[in-house]
Scaffold this motif. Structure first.
Motif, PDB file in Angstrom:
ATOM      1  N   TYR A  39      -0.893   2.913  10.030  1.00 55.66           N
ATOM      2  CA  TYR A  39      -0.983   2.363  11.170  1.00 55.66           C
ATOM      3  C   TYR A  39      -2.642   1.853  10.969  1.00 55.66           C
ATOM      4  CZ  TYR A  39       2.564   5.341  12.672  1.00 55.66           C
ATOM      5  OH  TYR A  39       3.833   5.748  13.402  1.00 55.66           O
ATOM      6  N   CYS A  40      -2.619   0.794  11.691  1.00 57.08           N
ATOM      7  CA  CYS A  40      -3.759  -0.222  11.510  1.00 57.08           C
ATOM      8  C   CYS A  40      -4.972   0.219  12.508  1.00 57.08           C
ATOM      9  CB  CYS A  40      -2.840  -1.588  11.984  1.00 57.08           C
ATOM     10  SG  CYS A  40      -4.005  -2.991  12.157  1.00 57.08           S
ATOM     11  N   ARG A  41      -5.861  -0.026  11.552  1.00 55.24           N
ATOM     12  CA  ARG A  41      -7.142   0.427  12.482  1.00 55.24           C
ATOM     13  C   ARG A  41      -7.965  -0.573  12.974  1.00 55.24           C
ATOM     14  NH1 ARG A  41      -9.033   5.705  11.204  1.00 55.24           N
ATOM     15  NH2 ARG A  41      -9.059   4.765   9.063  1.00 55.24           N
ATOM     16  N   CYS A  42      -7.594  -1.782  11.857  1.00 55.57           N
ATOM     17  CA  CYS A  42      -9.175  -3.230  11.600  1.00 55.57           C
ATOM     18  C   CYS A  42      -8.282  -4.177  12.819  1.00 55.57           C
ATOM     19  CB  CYS A  42      -8.359  -3.987  10.330  1.00 55.57           C
ATOM     20  SG  CYS A  42      -7.282  -4.225   9.645  1.00 55.57           S
ATOM     21  N   TRP A  43      -7.031  -4.276  13.493  1.00 55.29           N
ATOM     22  CA  TRP A  43      -6.519  -5.073  13.942  1.00 55.29           C
ATOM     23  C   TRP A  43      -6.427  -6.578  13.694  1.00 55.29           C
ATOM     24  CZ3 TRP A  43      -5.450  -3.625  19.205  1.00 55.29           C
ATOM     25  CH2 TRP A  43      -6.991  -2.322  19.947  1.00 55.29           C
ATOM     26  N   LYS A  44      -6.151  -6.393  12.224  1.00 50.66           N
ATOM     27  CA  LYS A  44      -5.911  -7.554  11.882  1.00 50.66           C
ATOM     28  C   LYS A  44      -4.561  -7.811  11.179  1.00 50.66           C
ATOM     29  CE  LYS A  44     -10.145  -8.827  12.018  1.00 50.66           C
ATOM     30  NZ  LYS A  44     -10.652  -9.412  13.181  1.00 50.66           N
ATOM     31  N   SER A  45      -3.835  -6.787  11.662  1.00 48.69           N
ATOM     32  CA  SER A  45      -2.263  -6.912  10.952  1.00 48.69           C
ATOM     33  C   SER A  45      -1.326  -7.486  11.040  1.00 48.69           C
ATOM     34  CB  SER A  45      -1.749  -5.246  10.987  1.00 48.69           C
ATOM     35  OG  SER A  45      -0.191  -5.371  10.493  1.00 48.69           O
ATOM     36  N   ALA A  46      -0.522  -7.840  11.056  1.00 48.87           N
ATOM     37  CA  ALA A  46       0.821  -9.387  11.812  1.00 48.87           C
ATOM     38  C   ALA A  46       1.894  -7.811  12.030  1.00 48.87           C
ATOM     39  CB  ALA A  46       0.747 -10.079  10.764  1.00 48.87           C
ATOM     40  N   TYR A  50       1.104  -1.247  12.463  1.00 52.94           N
ATOM     41  CA  TYR A  50       1.785  -0.679  11.323  1.00 52.94           C
ATOM     42  C   TYR A  50       0.364  -1.035  10.063  1.00 52.94           C
ATOM     43  CZ  TYR A  50       5.638   1.485  13.458  1.00 52.94           C
ATOM     44  OH  TYR A  50       6.831   1.801  13.941  1.00 52.94           O
ATOM     45  N   CYS A  51       0.493  -0.673   9.845  1.00 49.30           N
ATOM     46  CA  CYS A  51      -1.296  -1.849   8.233  1.00 49.30           C
ATOM     47  C   CYS A  51      -0.226  -2.639   7.115  1.00 49.30           C
ATOM     48  CB  CYS A  51      -1.302  -0.373   7.745  1.00 49.30           C
ATOM     49  SG  CYS A  51      -2.382  -1.395   7.010  1.00 49.30           S
ATOM     50  N   ASP A  52      -0.433  -4.126   7.203  1.00 47.83           N
ATOM     51  CA  ASP A  52      -0.149  -4.452   6.440  1.00 47.83           C
ATOM     52  C   ASP A  52      -0.675  -4.972   5.219  1.00 47.83           C
ATOM     53  OD1 ASP A  52      -1.623  -6.482   7.458  1.00 47.83           O
ATOM     54  OD2 ASP A  52       0.028  -8.289   7.898  1.00 47.83           O
ATOM     55  N   GLY A  53      -2.205  -3.917   5.054  1.00 44.01           N
ATOM     56  CA  GLY A  53      -2.545  -4.839   3.635  1.00 44.01           C
ATOM     57  C   GLY A  53      -3.845  -5.200   4.583  1.00 44.01           C
ATOM     58  N   ALA A  54      -4.156  -6.322   5.892  1.00 38.35           N
ATOM     59  CA  ALA A  54      -4.877  -7.019   5.975  1.00 38.35           C
ATOM     60  C   ALA A  54      -6.053  -6.968   6.348  1.00 38.35           C
ATOM     61  CB  ALA A  54      -4.624  -8.022   7.148  1.00 38.35           C
ATOM     62  N   HIS A  55      -6.542  -5.307   6.255  1.00 35.83           N
ATOM     63  CA  HIS A  55      -7.698  -5.076   6.156  1.00 35.83           C
ATOM     64  C   HIS A  55      -8.653  -4.784   4.884  1.00 35.83           C
ATOM     65  CE1 HIS A  55      -5.252  -1.477   4.377  1.00 35.83           C
ATOM     66  NE2 HIS A  55      -6.469  -1.470   3.791  1.00 35.83           N
ATOM     67  N   ASN A  56      -7.623  -5.587   3.805  1.00 37.29           N
ATOM     68  CA  ASN A  56      -8.049  -5.683   2.775  1.00 37.29           C
ATOM     69  C   ASN A  56      -9.506  -7.012   2.706  1.00 37.29           C
ATOM     70  OD1 ASN A  56      -7.592  -3.224   1.192  1.00 37.29           O
ATOM     71  ND2 ASN A  56      -5.853  -4.196   0.870  1.00 37.29           N
ATOM     72  N   LEU A  66     -12.871  -1.333   6.310  1.00 36.94           N
ATOM     73  CA  LEU A  66     -11.548  -0.346   7.671  1.00 36.94           C
ATOM     74  C   LEU A  66     -11.626   0.011   6.285  1.00 36.94           C
ATOM     75  CD1 LEU A  66     -11.988  -2.665  10.456  1.00 36.94           C
ATOM     76  CD2 LEU A  66     -13.238  -0.989   9.946  1.00 36.94           C
ATOM     77  N   GLY A  67      -9.683   0.639   6.941  1.00 36.95           N
ATOM     78  CA  GLY A  67      -9.068   1.133   6.532  1.00 36.95           C
ATOM     79  C   GLY A  67      -8.062   1.775   7.783  1.00 36.95           C
ATOM     80  N   PRO A  68      -6.166   2.127   7.227  1.00 40.78           N
ATOM     81  CA  PRO A  68      -5.429   2.591   7.916  1.00 40.78           C
ATOM     82  C   PRO A  68      -5.484   3.925   8.612  1.00 40.78           C
ATOM     83  CG  PRO A  68      -4.617   2.218   5.655  1.00 40.78           C
ATOM     84  CD  PRO A  68      -5.979   2.232   6.177  1.00 40.78           C
ATOM     85  N   LEU A  69      -4.811   4.155   9.498  1.00 43.83           N
ATOM     86  CA  LEU A  69      -3.858   5.866   9.929  1.00 43.83           C
ATOM     87  C   LEU A  69      -3.596   6.081   8.505  1.00 43.83           C
ATOM     88  CD1 LEU A  69      -4.819   8.635  11.353  1.00 43.83           C
ATOM     89  CD2 LEU A  69      -3.711   7.298  12.615  1.00 43.83           C
TER      90      LEU A  69
END
Ligand code: FES
Length: 74
Positions: A39-46, A50-56, A66-69
Motif C-alpha cells: 500500500y502506498c504511503r507517499c500519495w504519488k501512486s497512480a 496500492y503502491c506502484d513504485g512512484a515513491h522511488n 518514503l516507502g510503502p506499507l
C-alpha cells in the motif's frame, strides 16, 4: 523550529487523490489479501491505495525516504 531543526512551511502531501473528500480513508479485509499487499504511503501512486513504485521517483527528486506499507500473510 522543532527539536532544534528548521521546519518548512506546511503544505499538501496529497495533490491528486479524492480531493473532494475531507479525509481519504481506505479499509481492507485481511481475507482479501492474497499472499502480500503493498500500500502506498507517499500519495504519488497512480494505483492508490496500492503502491506502484512512484515513491522511488519522488525520493530521488526530493531526497525523501518514503516507502510503502507491506502486509503479508504469515
Ligand atoms: Fe507511494 Fe510506493 S508509490 S509508496
Amino acid at each position: 523550529y522543532f527539536l532544534g531543526q528548521k521546519v518548512s512551511t506546511p503544505h499538501r502531501q496529497n495533490t491528486t487523490i479524492k480531493l473532494a473528500s475531507d479525509k481519504v480513508v481506505d479499509t481492507f479485509k485481511t481475507e482479501g489479501i492474497d499472499g502480500k499487499a503493498v500500500y502506498c504511503r507517499c500519495w504519488k501512486s497512480a494505483k492508490f491505495p496500492y503502491c506502484d513504485g512512484a515513491h522511488n521517483k519522488y525520493n530521488k527528486e526530493t531526497g525523501d525516504n518514503l516507502g510503502p506499507l507491506i502486509i503479508s500473510k504469515e
